[in-house]
Enzyme design. Structure first.
Site, mmCIF file in Angstrom:
data_model
loop_
_atom_site.group_PDB
_atom_site.id
_atom_site.type_symbol
_atom_site.label_atom_id
_atom_site.label_comp_id
_atom_site.label_asym_id
_atom_site.label_seq_id
_atom_site.Cartn_x
_atom_site.Cartn_y
_atom_site.Cartn_z
ATOM 1 N N ASP A 149 -1.994 -1.590 -3.043
ATOM 2 C CA ASP A 149 -1.283 -2.023 -1.626
ATOM 3 C C ASP A 149 0.104 -0.877 -1.420
ATOM 4 O O ASP A 149 0.428 -0.565 -0.553
ATOM 5 C CB ASP A 149 -0.698 -3.372 -1.554
ATOM 6 N N GLU A 160 4.971 -3.629 -4.031
ATOM 7 C CA GLU A 160 3.853 -3.145 -3.404
ATOM 8 C C GLU A 160 3.985 -2.676 -1.944
ATOM 9 O O GLU A 160 2.976 -2.426 -1.386
ATOM 10 C CB GLU A 160 2.421 -4.205 -3.640
ATOM 11 N N HIS A 195 -11.983 -5.653 -2.771
ATOM 12 C CA HIS A 195 -11.782 -6.761 -3.880
ATOM 13 C C HIS A 195 -13.072 -6.803 -4.497
ATOM 14 O O HIS A 195 -13.455 -7.296 -5.658
ATOM 15 C CB HIS A 195 -11.375 -7.860 -3.379
ATOM 16 N N CYS A 217 -0.136 -3.488 -12.127
ATOM 17 C CA CYS A 217 -1.216 -4.432 -12.138
ATOM 18 C C CYS A 217 -2.354 -3.996 -11.103
ATOM 19 O O CYS A 217 -3.190 -4.614 -10.911
ATOM 20 C CB CYS A 217 -0.892 -5.912 -11.829
HETATM 21 C C1 PEP Z 1 -2.355 -4.427 -5.612
HETATM 22 O O1 PEP Z 1 -2.143 -4.394 -4.401
HETATM 23 O O2 PEP Z 1 -2.274 -3.300 -6.245
HETATM 24 C C2 PEP Z 1 -2.789 -5.553 -6.125
HETATM 25 C C3 PEP Z 1 -2.803 -5.643 -7.710
HETATM 26 O O3 PEP Z 1 -2.939 -6.774 -5.493
HETATM 27 P P1 PEP Z 1 -4.409 -7.123 -4.586
HETATM 28 O O4 PEP Z 1 -5.361 -5.696 -4.877
HETATM 29 O O5 PEP Z 1 -4.816 -8.308 -4.899
HETATM 30 O O6 PEP Z 1 -3.685 -6.875 -3.203
HETATM 31 MG MG MG Z 2 -1.540 -6.398 -3.405
#
Ligand code: PEP
Ligand code: MG
Length: 551
Positions: free
Chosen positions: A454, A430, A188, A501
């Site tokens: 994910d 995901e 992140h 996303c």
């Molecule tokens: C993902 O898993 O691609 C996602 C957009 O969520 P995060 O990265 O916050 O887990």
């Molecule tokens: Mg995710």
């Protein structure tokens, strides 16, 4: 010259002095103070410094973000000197003979608990402000720099790795780039760097040393190269890259206001991923058509206690209103795994990525879920809010989420609180399970958004946080692309839209594949919007079958 090679995780070239992130020691001793008068004087000095900082922040906010944000800082400056709050500190000093730090900590706890217990939602919301103000006074007492970076000039921030909550609290105006020993492209911190449009390189290992602090560095977030005090040839290579970056930026300006449409007329929704309301100006500046992922958990990560309904409502409302009627997809709390929040007291797990995370926490803790849903529905009256649930694996989970939404809507209805009855509900695709039951899931919701970070992790059985999986972590793997195709076909069969996303959405080398698969929306970091638009406008939207996504 020192040359280092890491993994580029956020594009761009930057140069500046290296500054090592100092993890501040925030432990507060219980030991009695020697001289109470001296402790009182320390508190007074810390208060004075806090007021100065807050007034300066208010002036800056008034210029850059408008009155609403400026007033927030001015209110905090008033809280610093609030008579009752200061009395709480002085009483603690007199009664407990403690240090200034302990007295301020106790006063913050007592005063914020008192506000949180009030009936008035506005006053409840002020509890978070008092905690914030208390943290500021404490930092000044302990000599911890505001925003974590004790430097007058902007720097290349170096660290072992940074937790999402640490990254959040940094003073972004002081950061030219990130370089870390560990980390991964899907962590992140890397995601936040991309949101901020700042170059970042991870995985530098032991080559990155503390004694390099203060030395001039050039970094390239695309190639993963770091050059400290470069020789002439390396310097001129970096300088020409910096010049090209400037030229490209000017070229991208011409993309503003243009449509996201392919040469053969297919429209794509190009949205942005954000972590907090402070990211909205970047969305507007880069002409994002909407927000495809607001990671609401960053409100929880930035807070030292459960954010109240009122605090969340204000944040969601601010984003919804600022986007002026454009769609804002807000994802419900997605913590667990790498996003740990202390006050949730989550059980330690052997495999947290496979544990009680995201929607599982919300379904296990209905009160936490209800608070967030109430804030979301209240905010829906101020813009085009859509609600999205993460980490779905089963149809029953979605049905339970929808029941929770219905309950909250009925409550608001009974209370006469405005909300939008037509608020769209979507889910993240995901997990492989959600791909396999996509047709049934699609009948329950208004949209799908694929979390490729994910989905890649779970499909390929590769930890997204690990930086040594190399070629095994391959988001271009046909299994991932076929999962996208299966979910897209299921979405379209049910007449709903589907977006991406996850970070893969900004991968320009896959754009034609996404178009062929039939993806309707791409949600990317604000700095990726204009390059993506330029590429869409040069593309032709072919179609493809599952078999064409070859190994
Ligand atoms: C993902 O898993 O691609 C996602 C957009 O969520 P995060 O990265 O916050 O887990
Ligand atoms: Mg995710």
């Amino acid at each position: 010259m020192i040359l280092m090679q890491g993994k580029g995780v956020s594009r761009g070239v930057a140069s500046g002095p290296i500054f090592f992130f100092q993890r501040p020691d925030t432990t507060i001793s219980d030991a009695p103070a020697a001289d109470i008068e001296a402790e009182k004087a320390r508190i007074a000095a810390a208060q004075e410094k806090s007021v100065e900082q807050l007034n300066a922040l208010a002036d800056k906010a008034r210029e850059e973000a408008g009155d609403e944000t400026a007033i927030l800082f001015e209110t905090h400056a008033m809280f610093v000197e609030d008579e009752d709050y200061v009395d709480c500190m002085m009483n603690a000093l007199e009664e407990r003979h403690c240090t200034a730090e302990k007295a301020v900590e106790l006063a913050g706890e007592e005063f914020s608990a008192m506000l949180a217990a009030m009936d008035d939602p506005y006053m409840q919301g002020r509890a978070a402000d008092i905690k914030d103000v208390t943290r500021r006074i404490l930092n000044n007492l302990m000599g911890i720099a505001d925003g974590g970076i004790d430097s007058e000039e902007p720097v290349i921030l170096a660290a072992d790795d940074l937790a999402p909550s640490e990254t959040l609290q940094l003073d972004k105006s002081k950061i030219l780039g990130f370089i870390t020993r560990g980390g991964s492209g899907n962590s992140h911190t890397a995601i936040l760097a991309r949101t901020m449009g700042i170059p970042a390189i991870c995985g530098l290992g032991d080559a990155l040393k503390e004694d390099q602090g203060g030395r001039m560095a050039y970094i390239d977030g695309e190639t993963g190269q770091v050059a400290i005090e470069p020789d002439e040839i390396t310097l001129s290579m970096f300088q020409s890259k910096l010049e090209k970056q400037m030229e490209l930026k000017e070229l991208m300006e011409t993309m503003k206001g243009q449509e996201d449409v392919t040469l053969d007329g297919r429209n794509i929704m190009v949205y942005c991923n954000i972590g907090n309301p402070g990211d909205v100006p970047a969305v507007v500046a880069n002409d994002g058509q909407g927000i495809g992922l607001f990671r609401s958990e960053f409100l929880y990560l930035a807070s030292s206690d459960y954010p109240t309904e009122e605090a969340q409502f204000q944040a969601y409302k601010e984003v919804a209103a600022a986007m002026g009627g454009k769609r804002v997809v807000i994802r419900t709390l997605d913590i667990g795994a790498d996003k740990q929040v202390g006050y949730f007291d989550l059980q330690k797990e052997e495999n947290p990525a496979l544990g009680v995370r995201a929607i599982r926490i919300c379904l296990n803790r209905p009160e936490v879920f209800r608070t967030q849903l109430r804030a979301l529905y209240r905010a829906s009256a101020y813009g085009k809010v859509a609600i999205m649930f993460p980490m779905i694996t089963s149809v029953w989970e979605v049905k339970e989420c929808k029941r929770a939404c219905q309950k909250v809507m009925a409550e608001l209805e009974a209370e006469g609180v405005p909300y939008n009855k037509e608020t769209e509900i979507g889910i993240m695709i995901e997990t492989p399970a959600s791909v396999f039951v996509a047709e049934e899931l699609a009948k329950e919701v208004d949209f799908f958004s694929v979390g490729t970070n994910d989905l890649t992790q779970y499909t390929l059985a590769c930890d997204r946080q690990a930086n040594d999986l190399g070629k095994f972590f391959d988001p271009h793997h046909p299994a991932v692309l076929r999962a996208l195709k299966i979910a897209t076909d299921a979405a379209h069969k049910a007449g709903i839209w589907i977006g991406i996303c996850g970070e893969l959405g900004a991968d320009l080398t896959l754009l034609e594949t996404f178009l062929a698969i039939g993806i309707d929306e791409l949600s990317v970091s604000p700095s990726s919007v204009l390059p993506l638009r330029a590429e869409i406008r040069k593309s032709i939207a072919k179609t493809c079958t599952l078999e064409m996504l070859e190994c």
